[in-house]
Design a protein around this motif. Sequence first.
Motif, PDB file in Angstrom:
ATOM      1  N   ALA A  51     -38.266  34.976 -18.389  1.00 45.35           N
ATOM      2  CA  ALA A  51     -39.122  34.140 -19.108  1.00 45.35           C
ATOM      3  C   ALA A  51     -38.823  32.278 -18.862  1.00 45.35           C
ATOM      4  O   ALA A  51     -37.670  33.005 -17.727  1.00 45.35           O
ATOM      5  CB  ALA A  51     -38.013  34.521 -20.577  1.00 45.35           C
ATOM      6  N   SER A  52     -39.234  32.029 -19.456  1.00 46.99           N
ATOM      7  CA  SER A  52     -39.155  30.315 -18.991  1.00 46.99           C
ATOM      8  C   SER A  52     -37.366  29.957 -19.065  1.00 46.99           C
ATOM      9  O   SER A  52     -36.497  30.899 -20.156  1.00 46.99           O
ATOM     10  CB  SER A  52     -40.137  29.258 -19.462  1.00 46.99           C
ATOM     11  N   PRO A  53     -36.796  29.165 -18.136  1.00 45.55           N
ATOM     12  CA  PRO A  53     -35.334  29.410 -18.851  1.00 45.55           C
ATOM     13  C   PRO A  53     -35.271  28.440 -20.128  1.00 45.55           C
ATOM     14  O   PRO A  53     -34.218  28.696 -20.716  1.00 45.55           O
ATOM     15  CB  PRO A  53     -35.503  28.147 -17.736  1.00 45.55           C
ATOM     16  N   ARG A  54     -36.275  27.990 -20.532  1.00 40.91           N
ATOM     17  CA  ARG A  54     -36.447  27.497 -22.337  1.00 40.91           C
ATOM     18  C   ARG A  54     -36.407  28.295 -23.257  1.00 40.91           C
ATOM     19  O   ARG A  54     -35.806  28.244 -24.099  1.00 40.91           O
ATOM     20  CB  ARG A  54     -37.563  26.366 -22.857  1.00 40.91           C
ATOM     21  N   VAL A  55     -37.197  29.565 -22.890  1.00 38.95           N
ATOM     22  CA  VAL A  55     -37.069  30.339 -23.851  1.00 38.95           C
ATOM     23  C   VAL A  55     -35.946  31.407 -23.691  1.00 38.95           C
ATOM     24  O   VAL A  55     -35.576  32.228 -24.504  1.00 38.95           O
ATOM     25  CB  VAL A  55     -39.067  31.396 -23.886  1.00 38.95           C
ATOM     26  N   MET A  56     -35.699  31.424 -22.557  1.00 39.70           N
ATOM     27  CA  MET A  56     -34.330  32.333 -22.492  1.00 39.70           C
ATOM     28  C   MET A  56     -33.211  31.668 -23.333  1.00 39.70           C
ATOM     29  O   MET A  56     -32.147  32.743 -23.785  1.00 39.70           O
ATOM     30  CB  MET A  56     -33.865  32.550 -20.740  1.00 39.70           C
ATOM     31  N   ALA A  57     -33.309  30.557 -23.068  1.00 33.37           N
ATOM     32  CA  ALA A  57     -32.187  29.944 -23.374  1.00 33.37           C
ATOM     33  C   ALA A  57     -31.811  30.127 -25.409  1.00 33.37           C
ATOM     34  O   ALA A  57     -31.356  29.749 -26.108  1.00 33.37           O
ATOM     35  CB  ALA A  57     -31.152  28.172 -23.510  1.00 33.37           C
ATOM     36  N   ALA A  58     -33.293  29.964 -25.908  1.00 32.40           N
ATOM     37  CA  ALA A  58     -33.370  30.117 -27.265  1.00 32.40           C
ATOM     38  C   ALA A  58     -33.427  31.607 -27.459  1.00 32.40           C
ATOM     39  O   ALA A  58     -33.100  31.586 -28.662  1.00 32.40           O
ATOM     40  CB  ALA A  58     -34.550  29.829 -27.678  1.00 32.40           C
ATOM     41  N   ARG A  64     -27.588  39.823 -27.275  1.00 35.34           N
ATOM     42  CA  ARG A  64     -26.308  39.682 -26.416  1.00 35.34           C
ATOM     43  C   ARG A  64     -26.204  41.657 -26.274  1.00 35.34           C
ATOM     44  O   ARG A  64     -25.744  41.963 -25.466  1.00 35.34           O
ATOM     45  CB  ARG A  64     -24.989  40.286 -27.817  1.00 35.34           C
ATOM     46  N   SER A  65     -27.160  42.278 -26.946  1.00 40.05           N
ATOM     47  CA  SER A  65     -27.721  44.144 -26.435  1.00 40.05           C
ATOM     48  C   SER A  65     -29.039  43.891 -26.005  1.00 40.05           C
ATOM     49  O   SER A  65     -30.104  43.231 -26.898  1.00 40.05           O
ATOM     50  CB  SER A  65     -27.075  44.720 -27.535  1.00 40.05           C
ATOM     51  N   LEU A  66     -29.250  45.281 -25.979  1.00 44.32           N
ATOM     52  CA  LEU A  66     -30.795  45.296 -24.934  1.00 44.32           C
ATOM     53  C   LEU A  66     -32.050  45.305 -25.809  1.00 44.32           C
ATOM     54  O   LEU A  66     -33.529  44.555 -26.208  1.00 44.32           O
ATOM     55  CB  LEU A  66     -30.596  45.803 -23.944  1.00 44.32           C
ATOM     56  N   PRO A  67     -31.600  46.180 -26.936  1.00 41.43           N
ATOM     57  CA  PRO A  67     -32.816  46.848 -28.105  1.00 41.43           C
ATOM     58  C   PRO A  67     -32.815  44.864 -28.744  1.00 41.43           C
ATOM     59  O   PRO A  67     -34.294  45.015 -29.196  1.00 41.43           O
ATOM     60  CB  PRO A  67     -31.934  47.360 -29.361  1.00 41.43           C
ATOM     61  N   ASN A  68     -31.575  44.152 -28.637  1.00 43.75           N
ATOM     62  CA  ASN A  68     -32.491  43.124 -29.584  1.00 43.75           C
ATOM     63  C   ASN A  68     -33.458  42.150 -28.436  1.00 43.75           C
ATOM     64  O   ASN A  68     -34.147  41.361 -29.183  1.00 43.75           O
ATOM     65  CB  ASN A  68     -31.066  41.870 -29.508  1.00 43.75           C
ATOM     66  N   LEU A  69     -33.912  42.325 -27.430  1.00 43.04           N
ATOM     67  CA  LEU A  69     -34.970  41.835 -27.145  1.00 43.04           C
ATOM     68  C   LEU A  69     -36.216  42.098 -27.429  1.00 43.04           C
ATOM     69  O   LEU A  69     -37.371  41.875 -27.609  1.00 43.04           O
ATOM     70  CB  LEU A  69     -35.672  42.361 -25.730  1.00 43.04           C
ATOM     71  N   LEU A  70     -36.547  43.795 -28.440  1.00 48.11           N
ATOM     72  CA  LEU A  70     -37.876  43.840 -28.886  1.00 48.11           C
ATOM     73  C   LEU A  70     -37.866  42.865 -30.455  1.00 48.11           C
ATOM     74  O   LEU A  70     -39.657  42.999 -30.694  1.00 48.11           O
ATOM     75  CB  LEU A  70     -37.426  45.477 -30.084  1.00 48.11           C
ATOM     76  N   SER A  71     -36.958  42.017 -30.518  1.00 49.97           N
ATOM     77  CA  SER A  71     -37.628  41.119 -31.825  1.00 49.97           C
ATOM     78  C   SER A  71     -38.118  39.884 -30.994  1.00 49.97           C
ATOM     79  O   SER A  71     -38.594  38.797 -32.174  1.00 49.97           O
ATOM     80  CB  SER A  71     -36.485  40.523 -32.154  1.00 49.97           C
ATOM     81  N   VAL A  98     -36.870  32.739  -9.820  1.00 52.81           N
ATOM     82  CA  VAL A  98     -35.638  32.042 -10.564  1.00 52.81           C
ATOM     83  C   VAL A  98     -34.757  31.225 -10.018  1.00 52.81           C
ATOM     84  O   VAL A  98     -33.967  30.243 -10.516  1.00 52.81           O
ATOM     85  CB  VAL A  98     -35.663  33.535 -10.708  1.00 52.81           C
ATOM     86  N   ASP A  99     -35.104  31.640  -8.284  1.00 52.22           N
ATOM     87  CA  ASP A  99     -34.209  30.472  -7.562  1.00 52.22           C
ATOM     88  C   ASP A  99     -34.956  29.196  -7.737  1.00 52.22           C
ATOM     89  O   ASP A  99     -33.229  28.484  -7.847  1.00 52.22           O
ATOM     90  CB  ASP A  99     -34.077  31.294  -6.215  1.00 52.22           C
ATOM     91  N   GLN A 100     -35.983  29.104  -7.809  1.00 50.59           N
ATOM     92  CA  GLN A 100     -36.233  27.628  -7.956  1.00 50.59           C
ATOM     93  C   GLN A 100     -36.075  26.998  -8.734  1.00 50.59           C
ATOM     94  O   GLN A 100     -36.675  25.809  -9.598  1.00 50.59           O
ATOM     95  CB  GLN A 100     -37.869  27.813  -7.762  1.00 50.59           C
ATOM     96  N   LEU A 146     -38.342  30.127 -13.840  1.00 53.21           N
ATOM     97  CA  LEU A 146     -37.686  31.292 -14.834  1.00 53.21           C
ATOM     98  C   LEU A 146     -36.463  31.757 -14.449  1.00 53.21           C
ATOM     99  O   LEU A 146     -35.315  31.192 -13.466  1.00 53.21           O
ATOM    100  CB  LEU A 146     -39.096  32.771 -14.006  1.00 53.21           C
ATOM    101  N   ALA A 147     -36.015  32.254 -15.819  1.00 53.40           N
ATOM    102  CA  ALA A 147     -34.653  32.780 -15.694  1.00 53.40           C
ATOM    103  C   ALA A 147     -35.182  34.427 -16.115  1.00 53.40           C
ATOM    104  O   ALA A 147     -35.790  34.797 -16.521  1.00 53.40           O
ATOM    105  CB  ALA A 147     -34.122  32.099 -17.302  1.00 53.40           C
ATOM    106  N   ALA A 148     -33.785  35.213 -15.873  1.00 52.60           N
ATOM    107  CA  ALA A 148     -33.599  36.815 -15.446  1.00 52.60           C
ATOM    108  C   ALA A 148     -33.011  37.275 -16.698  1.00 52.60           C
ATOM    109  O   ALA A 148     -31.230  36.501 -16.047  1.00 52.60           O
ATOM    110  CB  ALA A 148     -33.594  36.832 -14.577  1.00 52.60           C
ATOM    111  N   ARG A 149     -32.812  38.167 -16.617  1.00 49.19           N
ATOM    112  CA  ARG A 149     -31.100  38.797 -17.148  1.00 49.19           C
ATOM    113  C   ARG A 149     -31.572  40.327 -15.721  1.00 49.19           C
ATOM    114  O   ARG A 149     -31.984  41.906 -16.578  1.00 49.19           O
ATOM    115  CB  ARG A 149     -32.001  39.741 -18.883  1.00 49.19           C
TER     116      ARG A 149
END
Length: 215
Positions: free
Chosen positions: A84-91, A96-103, A167-169, A172-175
């Motif tokens: 996701a964008s760094p902003r979205v990832m930070a927000a 904390r757990s993978l299932p929460n990505l569903l929200s 991501v390096d640039q 994007l931010a990654a999990r």
Amino acid sequence: MSEVRKQAGYVTLSASTAFNNYWIMPRLADLQSQHPKIDLRLQSSDREPDIDAENISLAVRLGDGNWADCESALIAPEAIYPVASPRVMAAAVDLRSLPNLLSQRLIHLEEPIRQRPSWSDWFANFSIRTAVPNTGLRLNDYALVLQAAMAGEGFAFGWKHLTDRLVDQGLLAARSDWQWTTGKGFYLVWSKKTPLSDDARKVRDWILRTLDEAA
């Protein structure tokens, strides 16, 4: 057919729009500096072309590396993690757990011809069987998916060989700790029946050498 390809005077590389945009284009100046006389023509396609019938020098395919009509060399294993964008990832403070990505708002890739994994497949790999919400943005081209993710539209699949550089640039931010390696791979392929021209061999060797140097 080998004579037709040889006389064409150019090299055609058929790949997805995303591969051409995010893997080839950032490295094109290096190819041109090493081989300034090569006329490389990038063909973006949403299907797997018949490289002999369509007189294509090189192509990128997803699979197990075994095709009756093609030689192949591995570009990268298919590895997918959420981006996701760094902003979205930070927000997204509740990840904390993978299932929460569903929200979270998910960006879905729905290619009309080629079969690609879905978010349901990705969650199932982690033994999460909860239905994936039908909401979110749906796009039919992976290059658009990445553009939407960088624009802050939600979480998308990050195919590692294409998104690591973004991501390096900091685009994007990654999990990356939530990576799924599917067992398939992205391969550079060329015809078993039709010999490559000298220029096509140089492009093939440049791609494979670039991969080795980055490893």
